[in-house]
Motif scaffolding. Sequence first.
Motif, PDB file in Angstrom:
ATOM      1  N   ARG A   1      49.559  -5.736 -41.628  1.00 13.98           N
ATOM      2  CA  ARG A   1      50.789  -6.522 -41.531  1.00 13.98           C
ATOM      3  C   ARG A   1      51.185  -6.724 -40.067  1.00 13.98           C
ATOM      4  NH1 ARG A   1      53.720  -7.908 -45.673  1.00 13.98           N
ATOM      5  NH2 ARG A   1      55.604  -7.968 -44.378  1.00 13.98           N
ATOM      6  N   ARG A   2      50.953  -5.713 -39.269  1.00 14.26           N
ATOM      7  CA  ARG A   2      51.225  -5.837 -37.838  1.00 14.26           C
ATOM      8  C   ARG A   2      50.325  -6.905 -37.208  1.00 14.26           C
ATOM      9  NH1 ARG A   2      51.150  -0.886 -37.060  1.00 14.26           N
ATOM     10  NH2 ARG A   2      49.129  -0.490 -36.103  1.00 14.26           N
ATOM     11  N   ALA A   3      49.053  -6.913 -37.594  1.00 12.83           N
ATOM     12  CA  ALA A   3      48.113  -7.900 -37.065  1.00 12.83           C
ATOM     13  C   ALA A   3      48.483  -9.308 -37.521  1.00 12.83           C
ATOM     14  CB  ALA A   3      46.689  -7.553 -37.516  1.00 12.83           C
ATOM     15  N   GLY A   4      48.859  -9.455 -38.796  1.00 13.74           N
ATOM     16  CA  GLY A   4      49.210 -10.771 -39.314  1.00 13.74           C
ATOM     17  C   GLY A   4      50.432 -11.355 -38.630  1.00 13.74           C
ATOM     18  N   ALA A   5      51.458 -10.528 -38.424  1.00 14.05           N
ATOM     19  CA  ALA A   5      52.669 -11.010 -37.758  1.00 14.05           C
ATOM     20  C   ALA A   5      52.368 -11.411 -36.312  1.00 14.05           C
ATOM     21  CB  ALA A   5      53.741  -9.926 -37.796  1.00 14.05           C
ATOM     22  N   ALA A   6      51.538 -10.618 -35.627  1.00 15.20           N
ATOM     23  CA  ALA A   6      51.170 -10.929 -34.241  1.00 15.20           C
ATOM     24  C   ALA A   6      50.354 -12.225 -34.175  1.00 15.20           C
ATOM     25  CB  ALA A   6      50.375  -9.775 -33.634  1.00 15.20           C
ATOM     26  N   ALA A   7      49.488 -12.449 -35.162  1.00 17.95           N
ATOM     27  CA  ALA A   7      48.693 -13.681 -35.206  1.00 17.95           C
ATOM     28  C   ALA A   7      49.592 -14.901 -35.387  1.00 17.95           C
ATOM     29  CB  ALA A   7      47.664 -13.597 -36.325  1.00 17.95           C
TER      30      ALA A   7
ATOM     31  N   ALA B   1      47.564 -11.794 -44.248  1.00 19.47           N
ATOM     32  CA  ALA B   1      47.923 -13.168 -44.599  1.00 19.47           C
ATOM     33  C   ALA B   1      49.384 -13.272 -45.041  1.00 19.47           C
ATOM     34  CB  ALA B   1      46.995 -13.677 -45.699  1.00 19.47           C
ATOM     35  N   CYS B   2      49.822 -12.328 -45.866  1.00 13.53           N
ATOM     36  CA  CYS B   2      51.216 -12.327 -46.321  1.00 13.53           C
ATOM     37  C   CYS B   2      52.163 -12.142 -45.148  1.00 13.53           C
ATOM     38  CB  CYS B   2      51.429 -11.226 -47.356  1.00 13.53           C
ATOM     39  SG  CYS B   2      50.618 -11.518 -48.946  1.00 13.53           S
ATOM     40  N   SER B   3      51.812 -11.240 -44.258  1.00 10.80           N
ATOM     41  CA  SER B   3      52.657 -10.973 -43.100  1.00 10.80           C
ATOM     42  C   SER B   3      52.732 -12.180 -42.171  1.00 10.80           C
ATOM     43  CB  SER B   3      52.132  -9.754 -42.342  1.00 10.80           C
ATOM     44  OG  SER B   3      52.933  -9.465 -41.222  1.00 10.80           O
ATOM     45  N   ALA B   4      51.602 -12.860 -41.976  1.00 14.09           N
ATOM     46  CA  ALA B   4      51.584 -14.056 -41.127  1.00 14.09           C
ATOM     47  C   ALA B   4      52.483 -15.136 -41.702  1.00 14.09           C
ATOM     48  CB  ALA B   4      50.156 -14.563 -40.979  1.00 14.09           C
TER      49      ALA B   4
ATOM     50  N   ASN C   1      49.072  -4.567 -30.734  1.00  8.99           N
ATOM     51  CA  ASN C   1      49.373  -5.475 -31.841  1.00  8.99           C
ATOM     52  C   ASN C   1      48.118  -5.896 -32.604  1.00  8.99           C
ATOM     53  OD1 ASN C   1      48.200  -7.094 -29.916  1.00  8.99           O
ATOM     54  ND2 ASN C   1      49.750  -8.707 -30.014  1.00  8.99           N
ATOM     55  N   MET C   2      47.028  -5.156 -32.398  1.00 10.15           N
ATOM     56  CA  MET C   2      45.735  -5.377 -33.059  1.00 10.15           C
ATOM     57  C   MET C   2      45.000  -6.619 -32.548  1.00 10.15           C
ATOM     58  SD  MET C   2      45.996  -2.654 -34.671  1.00 10.15           S
ATOM     59  CE  MET C   2      44.342  -2.641 -35.345  1.00 10.15           C
ATOM     60  N   GLU C   3      45.404  -7.140 -31.384  1.00  6.97           N
ATOM     61  CA  GLU C   3      44.680  -8.246 -30.767  1.00  6.97           C
ATOM     62  C   GLU C   3      43.444  -7.701 -30.069  1.00  6.97           C
ATOM     63  OE1 GLU C   3      45.696 -12.212 -28.072  1.00  6.97           O
ATOM     64  OE2 GLU C   3      46.916 -10.397 -27.847  1.00  6.97           O
ATOM     65  N   THR C   4      42.328  -8.403 -30.183  1.00 11.02           N
ATOM     66  CA  THR C   4      41.098  -7.998 -29.513  1.00 11.02           C
ATOM     67  C   THR C   4      41.101  -8.495 -28.075  1.00 11.02           C
ATOM     68  OG1 THR C   4      39.844  -9.986 -30.098  1.00 11.02           O
ATOM     69  CG2 THR C   4      39.910  -8.198 -31.735  1.00 11.02           C
ATOM     70  N   ALA C   5      40.005  -8.267 -27.375  1.00  7.45           N
ATOM     71  CA  ALA C   5      39.903  -8.723 -25.986  1.00  7.45           C
ATOM     72  C   ALA C   5      39.863 -10.239 -25.892  1.00  7.45           C
ATOM     73  CB  ALA C   5      38.658  -8.118 -25.333  1.00  7.45           C
ATOM     74  N   THR C   6      39.535 -10.928 -26.982  1.00  4.29           N
ATOM     75  CA  THR C   6      39.573 -12.391 -27.009  1.00  4.29           C
ATOM     76  C   THR C   6      40.953 -12.837 -27.463  1.00  4.29           C
ATOM     77  OG1 THR C   6      37.207 -12.539 -27.530  1.00  4.29           O
ATOM     78  CG2 THR C   6      38.561 -14.477 -27.991  1.00  4.29           C
ATOM     79  N   PRO C   7      41.734 -13.486 -26.623  1.00  5.77           N
ATOM     80  CA  PRO C   7      43.105 -13.875 -26.997  1.00  5.77           C
ATOM     81  C   PRO C   7      43.140 -14.688 -28.290  1.00  5.77           C
ATOM     82  CG  PRO C   7      42.746 -14.228 -24.651  1.00  5.77           C
ATOM     83  CD  PRO C   7      41.408 -13.884 -25.245  1.00  5.77           C
ATOM     84  N   GLY C   8      44.064 -14.331 -29.176  1.00  2.00           N
ATOM     85  CA  GLY C   8      44.234 -15.067 -30.421  1.00  2.00           C
ATOM     86  C   GLY C   8      43.340 -14.630 -31.551  1.00  2.00           C
ATOM     87  N   ILE C   9      42.450 -13.675 -31.298  1.00  2.00           N
ATOM     88  CA  ILE C   9      41.620 -13.113 -32.375  1.00  2.00           C
ATOM     89  C   ILE C   9      42.044 -11.662 -32.576  1.00  2.00           C
ATOM     90  CG2 ILE C   9      39.306 -12.547 -33.170  1.00  2.00           C
ATOM     91  CD1 ILE C   9      38.230 -14.879 -31.648  1.00  2.00           C
TER      92      ILE C   9
ATOM     93  N   GLY D   1      44.816 -21.650 -35.259  1.00  2.00           N
ATOM     94  CA  GLY D   1      45.647 -21.266 -34.125  1.00  2.00           C
ATOM     95  C   GLY D   1      45.390 -19.826 -33.730  1.00  2.00           C
ATOM     96  N   ALA D   2      45.134 -18.991 -34.739  1.00  2.00           N
ATOM     97  CA  ALA D   2      44.787 -17.580 -34.518  1.00  2.00           C
ATOM     98  C   ALA D   2      43.898 -17.135 -35.670  1.00  2.00           C
ATOM     99  CB  ALA D   2      46.039 -16.711 -34.436  1.00  2.00           C
ATOM    100  N   VAL D   3      43.084 -16.122 -35.408  1.00  2.00           N
ATOM    101  CA  VAL D   3      42.138 -15.613 -36.409  1.00  2.00           C
ATOM    102  C   VAL D   3      42.373 -14.117 -36.574  1.00  2.00           C
ATOM    103  CG1 VAL D   3      39.697 -15.278 -37.007  1.00  2.00           C
ATOM    104  CG2 VAL D   3      40.424 -17.352 -35.791  1.00  2.00           C
TER     105      VAL D   3
END
Length: 426
Positions: free
Chosen positions: A312-318, A20-23, A283-291, A111-113
Amino acid sequence: MTLNYQVVVVGGGPAGLAAACSAREAGAERVLVLERDKEPGGILNQCIHNGFGLHYFKEELTGPEYAGRFIQRASELGVEILLDTMVLSVEEDHTVRAVNCRDGLLEIQAGAVVLAMGCRERTRGAIAIPGDRPAGIFTAGTAQRYINIEGWMVGRRVVILGSGDIGLIMARRMTLEGANVLACVELMPYSNGLNRNIVQCLKDYGIPLYLSHTITNIVGRERVEQVVVSEVGADRRPIPGTEITFDCDTVLLSVGLIPENELTRAAGIPIDSRTSGAVVFENMETATPGIFSCGNVVHVHDLVDFVTAESRRAGAAAARYAAAGQSSPALSCLEVQNGAGVTYTVPQKIRPAHVEKGVDLFFRVDNVYRNRRICVTSSGEELCSFSREHMAPGEMEHIVLPKRLLERAGDGKLTVSLAAEKGAKE
């Protein structure tokens, strides 16, 4: 009630708070964290021992201190946190449904989860220990919560099954509270915890560690009275005639952690059978785009510092996804496979076009090894290797694959495996 946020994070533990902080720092204006407990911080709130933050903050902190820094940072950044809120579902279109006593049913459009639900402990039922069913049998994490948060002492004469880090730490904690920890019993011929915890929590307190042993019987009517421990062979079956009986009133179980992926499965996101977590990209994205998914819900980590970096990598990518409304297209994707001596790899897929400089790759080995090379190959060609003097299943390994190496992969696959050092002795 319907709400709209750029990024919604499921879970307010160390992974969720870091994401959350990274996002927010990456530009997402409205970030929401949904946490089912009464306070943010997750499991760190009951981990009152020190040893956290050595990698990330370069200083030694307790669990609550580590969590407190991210709680404060989230507050400074304006991250919203809903507590006592249970997430019911996450949909492919990023609709998150949750419920709490104050607001009732919430429908949140994101917008992203980011999925950061953490993990849970295996219980007695999951490993089928034979014997009576008396009181006095706890998972190590439950005992930790009773002692450190609720203020209740769970027992006085204790046997611990499993040598995971929580069990090792609880061996020390119980000893400091006046209990007599009789033994730590491990099925495998090696410990599943960090070496520093074996030294600091068992050896420093004279607590014996029985490797290649397991509990084969629990005796007691109202309360645990005895446990029977037997040696096991190479097939992990008890060897008759090796029984040891301990008079005790408590059994703590530290027999593994399971990622909390019920929401992930219900959302139709593919799960890796090796990790019991979602299959993720670089970037820690799953097979479902935006999650996205991060932390112990993807794979069980040793150190919270690694959870933080990954999250933090996942949050920034989200945040980037929410701003663009979609993932940028990638022409090719590499599938990462585990070879000899390796049990799993994370991430499982890499899109070289999305990589700036390099990819952090994490994995575990299947046994204790000395003087080995970590080899990364593609189409039978060795692209790079990394030397290690010692590797063990209880300690996660980390390597960085530079982008120029990824572009050399020929058949769309990368294999990570172990090989002996040339001329080195085992």
